[in-house]
Write a protein that holds these residues in place. Sequence first.
Motif, PDB file in Angstrom:
ATOM      1  N   GLU A 191      20.373  10.684 -15.776  1.00 45.26           N
ATOM      2  CA  GLU A 191      20.382  10.411 -17.210  1.00 45.26           C
ATOM      3  C   GLU A 191      19.016   9.914 -17.685  1.00 45.26           C
ATOM      4  O   GLU A 191      18.542  10.283 -18.766  1.00 45.26           O
ATOM      5  CB  GLU A 191      21.488   9.394 -17.543  1.00 45.26           C
ATOM      6  N   ALA A 192      18.362   9.098 -16.846  1.00 46.86           N
ATOM      7  CA  ALA A 192      17.043   8.582 -17.218  1.00 46.86           C
ATOM      8  C   ALA A 192      16.009   9.708 -17.281  1.00 46.86           C
ATOM      9  O   ALA A 192      15.157   9.735 -18.179  1.00 46.86           O
ATOM     10  CB  ALA A 192      16.596   7.517 -16.210  1.00 46.86           C
ATOM     11  N   LYS A 229      16.569  11.758 -20.403  1.00 40.89           N
ATOM     12  CA  LYS A 229      16.145  11.021 -21.599  1.00 40.89           C
ATOM     13  C   LYS A 229      14.623  11.034 -21.710  1.00 40.89           C
ATOM     14  O   LYS A 229      14.065  11.303 -22.764  1.00 40.89           O
ATOM     15  CB  LYS A 229      16.660   9.590 -21.532  1.00 40.89           C
ATOM     16  N   GLU A 280      13.219  14.403 -22.893  1.00 42.10           N
ATOM     17  CA  GLU A 280      13.584  14.958 -24.212  1.00 42.10           C
ATOM     18  C   GLU A 280      12.350  15.378 -25.003  1.00 42.10           C
ATOM     19  O   GLU A 280      12.328  16.436 -25.635  1.00 42.10           O
ATOM     20  CB  GLU A 280      14.364  13.908 -25.022  1.00 42.10           C
TER      21      GLU A 280
END
Lengths: 226, 294
Positions: free
Chosen positions: B123-124, B127, B130
């Motif tokens: 998830e990191a 993120k 992005e």
Amino acid sequence: MHKYTALHSIAFALNARFKTVDGWQVPNVYTSIEEELKTSERRVGLIDQSANSRIIVEGSNALALLKSLFKVSNLGIHQGEMKRNGPAVFALRPDRFLILDLPGKGAERVEALKSGANNGSSLVTITDITHGSSEIMLVGPDSDDLLSAVCGLDFHDSIFPDMSAKQSSVAKTAQTIIHRNVNGLRSYTLIGTRSYGVYLWETLIEAGAQYNAAPVGLAAYDRLLK
Amino acid sequence: DGVTARVGENEWYMTTTSGGASRVYSWIQWWLQSGWGDGVHLTQATDGWAAFNLAGPDSRNVLADLLDESQDAEQISSASFPYMHVRELALASIPCRLMRIGFTGELSYEIHCPAGCGMALWEAILKAGEAYGIQPFGVEAQRTLRLEKGHIIVGQDTDALTNPLMADMEWLVKLDKEDFLGQRMLKREAENGVTEKLVGFKMISQEFLPEEGLQIVKRVKRSDAYPLGLKILGWVTSARRSPTLNEIIGLCWLPKEMADSPITTFKIRRAGQLLEAKVHHGPFYDADGGRLKG
């Protein structure tokens, strides 16, 4: 940052309430503490203990190292011991030992073991298997009957006494089985590779249906310890 | 097929192709228990690590954004962290082992972290990425990328009857070492020369993508030995349509004299038809490796 055990998806699907322990998301309550206590005390409960610390120590001088650090006795194969404020140590082979400890204690134990090993004269390997393994505890009077449905070992106390460990096939997966009663309640812990955790849990629940086996959370387990 | 990294004075971290982990473990264990095991311990660590491949020209930028404030971004510069090296860094405060390797042919890193932290790190990374248009990519895209670079898949492009010399990978084999398993056979092969080679190819027509496993043939006079009038010369091991190159590329086995010539054309037998292809030497894309090693 959260850490997830191999069994997290199961607890999540069962709408468990979670608690954070050393960064691990641990199922705290599935139904109610009282219900889960009854399951443990009267039938058999399954507890995800995968957040605990697990270390393998291997080498011809491994026992000498463990004796110097944790003051354990001359453990024979299968024997286990736990000294006050120390981890539980189980002899899997004359040169291979499993260390079990509370969540978050792993790094400190590994550090101490590596330091001790580096001062030794022969090769001792320390491997933290916390992340690579799942730990499922079965607690309750029917725990040995449930295990007998999926494992060919003889669980009679004369053959497999309290505070001992064996390695065997459980539901066709390689597991280390620890017999360690909880305040007099019969209890066994299964430790195996993380990848098989979900399969093993589901198989145990299915095999345990005849005993009304059910998940038990950390909150109820903490009460059992008292 | 995998990468081995030296992570300590007496410690190595070995990765293998996914389907080969148990086989490689058993192979090494066999030798350890056959007398080579003095002073060596082998630990199966597969389940203990989650691993990701971060690939693309912006991958270093994504890593930089994941470093803790206490860590100098210079640590991940090309000079400080060159191709085929390993480093241990914290990404999003998660202890990681990074290997700068490149199956895809782009600037890329394999990021290994404790398995329980895998979801948080995934998830990191997404993120942090992005801003660079990051997205997950699967095995099919990976296989096309590697083929564009001419990177082989052991067990698909090779088999038990082939060796690194035949696969045009002499650089992999250190024949001047004191001794190693298979050295005698490889030395003999190096002296006698190989008879078949693995080589790249491009389809002349872009109409049909040849399936992997198809035979490469040449016309001969019909006889009892060749009832179809076709002699098998080799076979297709990998083939894909490359969207980057806008053509069909692949790898195949051919007799050495055909594989060595850059002007060789040959025929692939598919559903009763003969499709024409031509030999291609070297990577199809980024031939000098600038993207991979930059």
